[in-house]
Design a protein around this motif. Structure first.
Motif, mmCIF file in Angstrom:
data_model
loop_
_atom_site.group_PDB
_atom_site.id
_atom_site.type_symbol
_atom_site.label_atom_id
_atom_site.label_comp_id
_atom_site.label_asym_id
_atom_site.label_seq_id
_atom_site.Cartn_x
_atom_site.Cartn_y
_atom_site.Cartn_z
ATOM 1 N N LEU A 148 0.817 -1.202 0.055
ATOM 2 C CA LEU A 148 -0.241 -0.004 0.027
ATOM 3 C C LEU A 148 0.787 1.134 -0.148
ATOM 4 O O LEU A 148 0.498 2.184 -0.560
ATOM 5 N N ALA A 149 1.806 1.359 0.715
ATOM 6 C CA ALA A 149 2.805 2.453 0.643
ATOM 7 C C ALA A 149 3.476 2.511 -0.782
ATOM 8 O O ALA A 149 3.553 3.793 -1.170
ATOM 9 N N VAL A 150 3.841 1.684 -1.644
ATOM 10 C CA VAL A 150 4.360 1.720 -2.782
ATOM 11 C C VAL A 150 3.147 2.135 -3.669
ATOM 12 O O VAL A 150 3.385 2.742 -4.642
ATOM 13 N N ALA A 151 2.211 1.708 -3.393
ATOM 14 C CA ALA A 151 0.810 2.071 -4.408
ATOM 15 C C ALA A 151 0.601 3.563 -4.345
ATOM 16 O O ALA A 151 0.247 4.221 -5.204
ATOM 17 N N VAL A 152 0.857 4.088 -2.851
ATOM 18 C CA VAL A 152 0.479 5.527 -2.828
ATOM 19 C C VAL A 152 1.729 6.121 -3.441
ATOM 20 O O VAL A 152 1.346 7.289 -4.343
ATOM 21 N N THR A 153 2.905 5.797 -3.675
ATOM 22 C CA THR A 153 4.027 6.353 -4.175
ATOM 23 C C THR A 153 3.957 6.467 -5.626
ATOM 24 O O THR A 153 4.597 7.023 -6.328
ATOM 25 N N THR A 154 3.169 5.469 -6.068
ATOM 26 C CA THR A 154 3.131 5.197 -7.603
ATOM 27 C C THR A 154 2.023 5.815 -8.108
ATOM 28 O O THR A 154 1.589 5.634 -9.399
ATOM 29 N N ARG A 155 0.772 5.929 -7.465
ATOM 30 C CA ARG A 155 -0.263 6.721 -7.444
ATOM 31 C C ARG A 155 -1.153 5.521 -8.277
ATOM 32 O O ARG A 155 -1.658 5.889 -9.234
ATOM 33 N N CYS A 156 -1.201 4.493 -7.989
ATOM 34 C CA CYS A 156 -1.911 3.467 -8.720
ATOM 35 C C CYS A 156 -3.124 3.142 -7.748
ATOM 36 O O CYS A 156 -3.222 2.342 -6.804
ATOM 37 N N ASP A 157 -4.548 3.556 -8.461
ATOM 38 C CA ASP A 157 -5.503 3.334 -7.765
ATOM 39 C C ASP A 157 -5.979 1.846 -7.744
ATOM 40 O O ASP A 157 -6.347 1.191 -6.807
ATOM 41 N N GLY A 158 -5.611 1.202 -8.827
ATOM 42 C CA GLY A 158 -6.077 -0.083 -8.762
ATOM 43 C C GLY A 158 -5.327 -1.062 -7.582
ATOM 44 O O GLY A 158 -5.783 -1.743 -7.066
ATOM 45 N N CYS A 159 -4.126 -0.552 -7.618
ATOM 46 C CA CYS A 159 -2.979 -1.235 -6.436
ATOM 47 C C CYS A 159 -3.518 -0.970 -5.143
ATOM 48 O O CYS A 159 -3.736 -1.839 -4.273
ATOM 49 N N ILE A 160 -4.101 0.240 -5.028
ATOM 50 C CA ILE A 160 -4.806 0.631 -3.808
ATOM 51 C C ILE A 160 -5.897 -0.235 -3.438
ATOM 52 O O ILE A 160 -6.163 -0.723 -2.345
ATOM 53 N N ALA A 161 -6.697 -0.444 -4.358
ATOM 54 C CA ALA A 161 -8.058 -1.372 -4.184
ATOM 55 C C ALA A 161 -7.510 -2.622 -3.900
ATOM 56 O O ALA A 161 -8.215 -3.257 -2.775
ATOM 57 N N ALA A 162 -6.721 -3.335 -4.904
ATOM 58 C CA ALA A 162 -6.336 -4.596 -4.557
ATOM 59 C C ALA A 162 -5.731 -4.856 -3.145
ATOM 60 O O ALA A 162 -6.098 -5.861 -2.550
ATOM 61 N N HIS A 163 -4.690 -3.991 -2.709
ATOM 62 C CA HIS A 163 -3.939 -4.189 -1.862
ATOM 63 C C HIS A 163 -4.797 -3.904 -0.384
ATOM 64 O O HIS A 163 -4.344 -4.235 0.724
ATOM 65 N N ALA A 164 -5.491 -2.824 -0.652
ATOM 66 C CA ALA A 164 -6.311 -2.435 0.711
ATOM 67 C C ALA A 164 -7.196 -3.670 1.178
ATOM 68 O O ALA A 164 -7.561 -3.926 2.227
ATOM 69 N N ALA A 165 -7.748 -4.407 0.019
ATOM 70 C CA ALA A 165 -8.833 -5.552 0.420
ATOM 71 C C ALA A 165 -7.796 -6.708 1.065
ATOM 72 O O ALA A 165 -8.169 -7.357 1.858
ATOM 73 N N ALA A 166 -6.733 -6.923 0.314
ATOM 74 C CA ALA A 166 -5.909 -7.966 1.090
ATOM 75 C C ALA A 166 -5.183 -7.581 2.582
ATOM 76 O O ALA A 166 -5.272 -8.578 3.168
ATOM 77 N N ALA A 167 -4.967 -6.274 2.699
ATOM 78 C CA ALA A 167 -4.439 -5.678 3.914
ATOM 79 C C ALA A 167 -5.718 -6.096 4.929
ATOM 80 O O ALA A 167 -5.348 -6.316 6.050
ATOM 81 N N ARG A 168 -6.974 -5.777 4.712
ATOM 82 C CA ARG A 168 -8.019 -6.016 5.606
ATOM 83 C C ARG A 168 -8.018 -7.492 5.962
ATOM 84 O O ARG A 168 -8.224 -7.832 7.068
ATOM 85 N N LYS A 169 -7.987 -8.535 5.024
ATOM 86 C CA LYS A 169 -7.982 -9.875 5.191
ATOM 87 C C LYS A 169 -6.845 -10.266 6.180
ATOM 88 O O LYS A 169 -6.846 -11.131 7.011
ATOM 89 N N ALA A 170 -5.706 -9.354 5.992
ATOM 90 C CA ALA A 170 -4.634 -9.776 6.805
ATOM 91 C C ALA A 170 -4.434 -9.322 8.051
ATOM 92 O O ALA A 170 -3.694 -9.380 9.019
ATOM 93 N N GLY A 171 -5.519 -8.283 8.546
ATOM 94 C CA GLY A 171 -5.799 -7.840 9.638
ATOM 95 C C GLY A 171 -4.910 -6.274 9.856
ATOM 96 O O GLY A 171 -4.931 -6.135 11.076
ATOM 97 N N VAL A 172 -4.699 -5.634 8.845
ATOM 98 C CA VAL A 172 -4.049 -4.250 8.844
ATOM 99 C C VAL A 172 -5.305 -3.249 9.606
ATOM 100 O O VAL A 172 -6.327 -3.326 9.160
#
Length: 117
Positions: free
Chosen positions: A54-78
């Protein structure tokens, strides 16, 4: 407050990828393999990998990456607090990168001083 419908964005990206996969199956398969490698447990746990993603997704400004990794982060308990701290690092590095590349731009301008096209 929602700035974007991230669930819909993730769904749309998955649907839209069908055309890309049809036209470039080798690249799509390679992309899938990269994602599988990212998800494979190693020294870093899933939570840490998703915070980094997610930190990398923010620095690369990738909305698709933010969506995918936010979903995975929630599943991982972030938690929001954990993500906020990780994003603080992304903000600090983005500012640092802008500073370093500003120096590079000034250096390049200096190199071309007196060189008229």
């Amino acid at each position: 407050m929602l700035l974007n419908n991230w669930t819909q964005s993730l769904t749309n990206n998955k649907k839209a990828s069908a055309g890309f996969a049809k036209n470039n199956p080798q690249m799509m398969e390679a992309f899938k393999q990269v994602n599988l490698a990212h998800a494979t447990p190693g020294v870093l746990d899933a939570k840490t990998r998703e915070l980094i993603a997610l930190a990398v997704a923010v620095t690369t400004r990738c909305d698709g990456c933010i969506a995918a990794h936010a979903a995975a982060a929630r599943k991982a308990g972030v938690t929001e607090q954990e993500l906020s701290e990780a994003l603080g690092t992304a903000i600090a590095l983005n500012a640092g990168a802008a500073y370093v590349y500003s120096l590079r731009a000034l250096d390049a301008l200096g190199e071309f001083a007196g060189n008229q096209a």
